[in-house]
Motif scaffolding. Sequence first.
Motif, PDB file in Angstrom:
ATOM      1  N   GLU A 159      -7.673  -0.782 -14.858  1.00 53.65           N
ATOM      2  CA  GLU A 159      -7.625  -0.034 -13.593  1.00 53.65           C
ATOM      3  C   GLU A 159      -6.908  -0.832 -12.496  1.00 53.65           C
ATOM      4  OE1 GLU A 159     -10.503   2.818 -12.649  1.00 53.65           O
ATOM      5  OE2 GLU A 159     -11.924   2.135 -14.147  1.00 53.65           O
ATOM      6  N   PRO A 160      -5.670  -1.240 -12.734  1.00 56.87           N
ATOM      7  CA  PRO A 160      -4.999  -2.144 -11.799  1.00 56.87           C
ATOM      8  C   PRO A 160      -4.623  -1.525 -10.459  1.00 56.87           C
ATOM      9  CG  PRO A 160      -3.446  -1.380 -13.450  1.00 56.87           C
ATOM     10  CD  PRO A 160      -4.808  -0.882 -13.874  1.00 56.87           C
ATOM     11  N   LEU A 161      -4.643  -0.197 -10.351  1.00 58.84           N
ATOM     12  CA  LEU A 161      -4.198   0.440  -9.111  1.00 58.84           C
ATOM     13  C   LEU A 161      -5.344   0.967  -8.258  1.00 58.84           C
ATOM     14  CD1 LEU A 161      -1.110   2.431 -10.481  1.00 58.84           C
ATOM     15  CD2 LEU A 161      -1.311   0.006  -9.885  1.00 58.84           C
ATOM     16  N   SER A 162      -6.570   0.740  -8.678  1.00 58.90           N
ATOM     17  CA  SER A 162      -7.722   1.346  -7.998  1.00 58.90           C
ATOM     18  C   SER A 162      -7.888   0.895  -6.559  1.00 58.90           C
ATOM     19  CB  SER A 162      -9.011   1.041  -8.773  1.00 58.90           C
ATOM     20  OG  SER A 162      -8.972   1.668 -10.036  1.00 58.90           O
ATOM     21  N   ASN A 163      -7.425  -0.306  -6.233  1.00 62.83           N
ATOM     22  CA  ASN A 163      -7.606  -0.828  -4.869  1.00 62.83           C
ATOM     23  C   ASN A 163      -6.478  -0.437  -3.916  1.00 62.83           C
ATOM     24  OD1 ASN A 163      -9.993  -2.066  -5.529  1.00 62.83           O
ATOM     25  ND2 ASN A 163      -9.069  -4.060  -5.945  1.00 62.83           N
ATOM     26  N   LEU A 164      -5.493   0.307  -4.420  1.00 61.90           N
ATOM     27  CA  LEU A 164      -4.336   0.652  -3.594  1.00 61.90           C
ATOM     28  C   LEU A 164      -4.487   2.040  -2.987  1.00 61.90           C
ATOM     29  CD1 LEU A 164      -1.504  -0.587  -5.989  1.00 61.90           C
ATOM     30  CD2 LEU A 164      -2.739  -1.882  -4.253  1.00 61.90           C
ATOM     31  N   ASP A 165      -3.815   2.261  -1.853  1.00 61.99           N
ATOM     32  CA  ASP A 165      -3.842   3.595  -1.260  1.00 61.99           C
ATOM     33  C   ASP A 165      -2.959   4.539  -2.070  1.00 61.99           C
ATOM     34  OD1 ASP A 165      -1.138   3.380  -0.378  1.00 61.99           O
ATOM     35  OD2 ASP A 165      -1.798   2.344   1.425  1.00 61.99           O
ATOM     36  N   ALA A 166      -3.015   5.825  -1.744  1.00 56.66           N
ATOM     37  CA  ALA A 166      -2.382   6.847  -2.585  1.00 56.66           C
ATOM     38  C   ALA A 166      -0.886   6.623  -2.752  1.00 56.66           C
ATOM     39  CB  ALA A 166      -2.648   8.233  -1.985  1.00 56.66           C
ATOM     40  N   GLU A 167      -0.187   6.307  -1.667  1.00 55.69           N
ATOM     41  CA  GLU A 167       1.267   6.132  -1.741  1.00 55.69           C
ATOM     42  C   GLU A 167       1.629   4.922  -2.585  1.00 55.69           C
ATOM     43  OE1 GLU A 167       5.168   5.701   1.210  1.00 55.69           O
ATOM     44  OE2 GLU A 167       3.170   6.056   2.046  1.00 55.69           O
ATOM     45  N   LEU A 168       0.887   3.832  -2.390  1.00 58.64           N
ATOM     46  CA  LEU A 168       1.158   2.618  -3.161  1.00 58.64           C
ATOM     47  C   LEU A 168       0.856   2.830  -4.641  1.00 58.64           C
ATOM     48  CD1 LEU A 168       0.059  -0.559  -1.176  1.00 58.64           C
ATOM     49  CD2 LEU A 168       2.296  -0.049  -2.151  1.00 58.64           C
ATOM     50  N   ARG A 169      -0.168   3.634  -4.932  1.00 56.88           N
ATOM     51  CA  ARG A 169      -0.502   3.914  -6.335  1.00 56.88           C
ATOM     52  C   ARG A 169       0.686   4.570  -7.034  1.00 56.88           C
ATOM     53  NH1 ARG A 169      -6.390   4.414  -7.646  1.00 56.88           N
ATOM     54  NH2 ARG A 169      -5.722   5.659  -9.415  1.00 56.88           N
ATOM     55  N   VAL A 170       1.299   5.517  -6.348  1.00 55.19           N
ATOM     56  CA  VAL A 170       2.461   6.194  -6.933  1.00 55.19           C
ATOM     57  C   VAL A 170       3.593   5.196  -7.150  1.00 55.19           C
ATOM     58  CG1 VAL A 170       4.229   7.947  -6.565  1.00 55.19           C
ATOM     59  CG2 VAL A 170       1.850   8.427  -5.962  1.00 55.19           C
TER      60      VAL A 170
END
Length: 353
Positions: A159-170
């Motif tokens: 789950e490497p993207l769980s701490n990022l906001d929505a735009e950064l996740r994309v």
Amino acid sequence: MTGVTLNKAVKKYGDIQTIFDVDLDIKDGEFCVFVGPSGCGKSTLLRMIAGLEETTAGEIHIGSRDVTNVEAAERGVAMVFQSYALYPHMTVEDNMGFGLKMNGHPKAEIKEKVAEASRVLKLDDYLKRKPKALSGGQRQRVAIGRAIVRGPEVFLFDEPLSNLDAELRVDMRVEIARLHKEIGATMIYVTHDQVEAMTLADKIVVLRAGRVEQVGAPMELYNDPDNKFVAGFIGSPSMNFVEGEVVGGKVTVPAFGGREITTSVALPGEGSKVIVGLRPQNILVKADEGAATLDLRERLGAVAYDHLICADGAKIIVETRGDEEIAEGSKVTLEFNDEDAFFFDAATEARLR
């Protein structure tokens, strides 16, 4: 690079079993995503592959090696966690090369490998910075770079993207997909987000309560789910489910005002209950007096999601496009093509084919 094979893998904590006889074959260079709801065992399974959790029974092979009882450091894997786990007092360059330094690699080799990972991840401008001077996405790229520098046989992402906001996740999702394409490594990625699974994976493993529900390519699972759980989990918004009854060789659906569905699917006997599944984009909302009520419309620009209450009280979501305005609270008619319907056994929830 190499593949990963699990043979009847089991995990128990005392008398409590969390992973049940998992058989899985991840081919060399595949991007495999473990997906499922919280508590389904996806991170536990990943940690078993990494060697961070003991495998109670069964076998785990990385390439031709049986690593079931091999220490984590000797398995040839690198893991990227949800937390970046960077050393705050070290620069990006030092963080990325620290593992090699601790293993006694020459400085010139470390510098070369860090430079290559930095090029791949576009981190050249940040090598002399410390983590506090980086954004969340940049820190995660550093964590991935640290894994690349080690030159592992298999990359593991928890789950490497769980701490990022929505735009950064994309943005990071695109970066990880590009990274896989460039280096061609075997990657296993854990997420609860089925959108991440659909966009990243060559192969998706859907887990529920420690068991594998289905394995396949993203569109294979989307178009041909084996059961109601997979059908509802893969796809956003998720598939709608309503009750149906077998009458005269057809399926009558009370939620749609007694609408009859003709199908070539092998249905159970007369009077049997079935579950009917319909994707949100396969239902049409018509602004005339019908059996359903438009409860709420979510407008997202070119797409809107209509939340409807059906004739029997069932709630469904319909994806709509266009500018037609229907007032909330209006009575509407719902239409769909018979061939777009999925059918599931009411008792076992297995797909009827």
